[in-house]
Design a protein around this motif. Sequence first.
Motif, mmCIF file in Angstrom:
data_model
loop_
_atom_site.group_PDB
_atom_site.id
_atom_site.type_symbol
_atom_site.label_atom_id
_atom_site.label_comp_id
_atom_site.label_asym_id
_atom_site.label_seq_id
_atom_site.Cartn_x
_atom_site.Cartn_y
_atom_site.Cartn_z
ATOM 1 N N VAL A 33 -2.676 -5.097 9.082
ATOM 2 C CA VAL A 33 -2.750 -4.358 7.832
ATOM 3 C C VAL A 33 -2.851 -2.875 8.142
ATOM 4 O O VAL A 33 -3.251 -2.474 9.233
ATOM 5 C CB VAL A 33 -3.934 -4.821 6.948
ATOM 6 C CG1 VAL A 33 -3.751 -6.257 6.517
ATOM 7 C CG2 VAL A 33 -5.252 -4.645 7.669
ATOM 8 N N GLY A 34 -2.469 -2.081 7.161
ATOM 9 C CA GLY A 34 -2.519 -0.638 7.358
ATOM 10 C C GLY A 34 -1.828 0.057 6.208
ATOM 11 O O GLY A 34 -1.073 -0.572 5.456
ATOM 12 N N ALA A 35 -2.089 1.368 6.081
ATOM 13 C CA ALA A 35 -1.528 2.134 4.974
ATOM 14 C C ALA A 35 -0.043 2.412 5.215
ATOM 15 O O ALA A 35 0.498 2.083 6.271
ATOM 16 C CB ALA A 35 -2.288 3.446 4.831
ATOM 17 N N GLN A 192 0.436 -4.735 2.863
ATOM 18 C CA GLN A 192 -0.460 -3.734 2.292
ATOM 19 C C GLN A 192 -1.422 -4.406 1.323
ATOM 20 O O GLN A 192 -2.422 -3.836 0.913
ATOM 21 C CB GLN A 192 0.340 -2.672 1.544
ATOM 22 C CG GLN A 192 1.127 -1.793 2.468
ATOM 23 C CD GLN A 192 1.686 -0.603 1.737
ATOM 24 O OE1 GLN A 192 0.978 0.066 1.006
ATOM 25 N NE2 GLN A 192 2.973 -0.364 1.928
ATOM 26 N N VAL A 194 -3.948 -6.161 1.250
ATOM 27 C CA VAL A 194 -4.892 -6.493 2.319
ATOM 28 C C VAL A 194 -5.763 -7.696 1.975
ATOM 29 O O VAL A 194 -5.923 -8.611 2.788
ATOM 30 C CB VAL A 194 -5.765 -5.263 2.644
ATOM 31 C CG1 VAL A 194 -6.826 -5.622 3.673
ATOM 32 C CG2 VAL A 194 -4.884 -4.133 3.147
ATOM 33 N N TYR A 195 -6.279 -7.708 0.763
ATOM 34 C CA TYR A 195 -7.219 -8.766 0.401
ATOM 35 C C TYR A 195 -6.568 -10.154 0.496
ATOM 36 O O TYR A 195 -7.045 -11.033 1.206
ATOM 37 C CB TYR A 195 -7.772 -8.520 -1.013
ATOM 38 C CG TYR A 195 -8.776 -9.559 -1.429
ATOM 39 C CD1 TYR A 195 -10.089 -9.522 -0.959
ATOM 40 C CD2 TYR A 195 -8.409 -10.601 -2.292
ATOM 41 C CE1 TYR A 195 -11.014 -10.475 -1.323
ATOM 42 C CE2 TYR A 195 -9.327 -11.566 -2.667
ATOM 43 C CZ TYR A 195 -10.629 -11.498 -2.185
ATOM 44 O OH TYR A 195 -11.530 -12.452 -2.543
ATOM 45 N N VAL A 206 -6.121 -3.921 12.276
ATOM 46 C CA VAL A 206 -5.961 -2.794 11.365
ATOM 47 C C VAL A 206 -5.302 -1.657 12.118
ATOM 48 O O VAL A 206 -5.778 -1.229 13.170
ATOM 49 C CB VAL A 206 -7.325 -2.342 10.797
ATOM 50 C CG1 VAL A 206 -7.123 -1.186 9.832
ATOM 51 C CG2 VAL A 206 -8.016 -3.506 10.104
ATOM 52 N N GLU A 208 -3.951 2.190 12.098
ATOM 53 C CA GLU A 208 -4.017 3.508 11.446
ATOM 54 C C GLU A 208 -3.364 4.523 12.357
ATOM 55 O O GLU A 208 -3.709 4.619 13.531
ATOM 56 C CB GLU A 208 -5.477 3.887 11.150
ATOM 57 C CG GLU A 208 -6.048 3.087 9.984
ATOM 58 C CD GLU A 208 -7.517 3.398 9.677
ATOM 59 O OE1 GLU A 208 -8.069 4.338 10.275
ATOM 60 O OE2 GLU A 208 -8.085 2.679 8.843
ATOM 61 N N ILE A 227 -13.138 -1.408 6.096
ATOM 62 C CA ILE A 227 -12.056 -2.086 5.387
ATOM 63 C C ILE A 227 -12.328 -2.084 3.892
ATOM 64 O O ILE A 227 -11.440 -1.786 3.079
ATOM 65 C CB ILE A 227 -11.947 -3.550 5.857
ATOM 66 C CG1 ILE A 227 -11.639 -3.605 7.340
ATOM 67 C CG2 ILE A 227 -10.919 -4.300 5.047
ATOM 68 C CD1 ILE A 227 -10.208 -3.754 7.683
ATOM 69 N N TYR A 231 -9.438 -0.035 2.254
ATOM 70 C CA TYR A 231 -8.325 -0.890 1.836
ATOM 71 C C TYR A 231 -8.613 -1.756 0.620
ATOM 72 O O TYR A 231 -7.700 -2.169 -0.085
ATOM 73 C CB TYR A 231 -7.879 -1.778 2.987
ATOM 74 C CG TYR A 231 -7.379 -0.984 4.164
ATOM 75 C CD1 TYR A 231 -6.106 -0.431 4.146
ATOM 76 C CD2 TYR A 231 -8.197 -0.749 5.252
ATOM 77 C CE1 TYR A 231 -5.652 0.315 5.219
ATOM 78 C CE2 TYR A 231 -7.754 0.004 6.325
ATOM 79 C CZ TYR A 231 -6.495 0.527 6.298
ATOM 80 O OH TYR A 231 -6.049 1.276 7.352
#
Lengths: 234, 294
Positions: A33-35, A192, A194-195, A206, A208, A227, A231
């Motif tokens: 996951v990540g932006a 994206q 994430v949940y 994760v 970044e 997190i 996120y």
Amino acid sequence: MLKLENIHAGYGPTTILQNVSLEVKEGEIVTIVGANGAGKTTTLRTIAGLIKPKQGSISFCGEDITRLRGDQVVDRGITLIPEGRQLFGDMTVRENLLIGAFRAAARANHERRLDEVLSIFPRVRERLDQAAASLSGGEQQMVAIARGMMAQPKILMFDEPSLGLAPIVVSQVFDIVRQIAGTGTTVLIVEQNVYTTLKVADRGYVLENGQIVLEGQSEALLNDDHIRQAYLGI
Amino acid sequence: MTTFLQILVNGLMLGGLFAIVSIGLTLIFGIVKVVNFAHGEFLMAGMFITWLITTRLGLHPYAAVIIVVPALFVMGALTQRLLIQPLMSARDDHVQIFATVGLSTALINLALLIFGADIANTPAHGLRAPISLGPVRVLTGQLYIFGAAIALVVALHLMMKHSQIGRAIRAVAQNRSAAELMGINVNRIYILSFGIGAACVGLAAVLIAPLYPTSSNIGTYFVLTAFVVVVLGGLGSIPGAFFGALLIGMLDALSGFYIGSDLREAVVFGVFLVILILKPSGLFGNRRALSHLS
Ligand SMILES: Nc1ncnc2c1ncn2[C@@H]1O[C@H](COP(=O)(O)OP(=O)(O)OP(=O)(O)O)[C@@H](O)[C@H]1O
Ligand SMILES: [Mg+2]
């Protein structure tokens, strides 16, 4: 099963991924996951052999695959369902699926596989003879997933399969990911969302700014303060 | 009336000739996205080989097909592998253009070196004899060319639509990185496609050699029309090239008779320009004209 060690990779002179190490074990669902712009797609494309790492190594089932071409990586049993679907729009849905079975190991029994795959995607079956470009976004995503499954990979990589889809379709997509994993296929998924993804995955990384900043079991990550703030907006 | 019919048929036959010369060019462009400026010289090479086989071995010119088509396939495949592929990472299309122009010049000079400036006449073995089709007459060889052009279009269509390799070729033409993700060796598809395109012009060479004198500049003579046909039909479209060729052939024949043979080219290029202004992507081109293959 799949192991990245100290990968540095990028586009031309720019390095995006710095010292990325991660591992996916057989039968796991692992997520990255990540932006936006963190380097998730770059990571998957590097594994898929479309980007050559500047440093580091990638191994799969004990074999060094760092320098293999994209088609050779597919031959080993790694398939990427790319971001934005990348269907062959002028070709019919059926042709897209048949192309998915191009890999030698998948070609022989592709008819049976087609049936299996279509039983998971009844909507796709109805659209078999339509041009792929004429389908709705959600349908196209289903075709992209079905096409990836046609390769009968050992590990299936998803790049943001829920991007741009309505919530109901998003939950269908995650159901399918679960179902695919249930049949023994290893899954590496980038999201994206994430949940939801951490709810489905066993473990997560994760990313970044091109670096892995955190890794762990999904429940642990779901309870992690960083997190939750960055996120999950909790 | 008979005259008019005869002119139409002449145009059709000429169209078949233009079609068979153009199909390989549009195929290579549609898949590899390279304009092969040496296409005419591939034709020339095929015609010289046909001439050699026919005169040295005393065979029927069509027998040369078993040598010429594979030879041209290899020539095309090698061109892609040794010349184009190393330049593909250059990301600058101009480099590839110069490369094929260079190849064209090299082949012309090679032909001059080997065969001199003389004209090589392939024995016709009856292929220049006219046959009657009702009220009109055509050359036997022309009729075969027309039939072969249709057969080639149909064969390529079937291959592209119904074989796994054909699907792979279309996939590469549409989206090369997605094709790679399917496990397709993209470079190998390019080599194969260039080979097939060159093999097509090899077939054309065998069929044309008994009807036209072969010389080092024969490629230049045909290839300009081939480019017109390919652009008119929609770059990369095989049916487009076929119908574009028929249109150009008709225009050529009709204007040659009714307007005057010196104005033929003016009419052909005039209509060509008008069609391009009205439909810039060509008759069979679509938005993604470059990938429209079938
Ligand atoms: N083809 C490219 N050429 C140059 N830079 C690129 C290219 N593709 C991506 N980048 C850059 O690499 C960085 C990481 O991009 P990447 O696509 O891997 O991010 P991502 O995590 O997948 O983001 P998103 O969630 O938006 O898909 C970004 O800064 C992006 O601008
Ligand atoms: Mg991305």
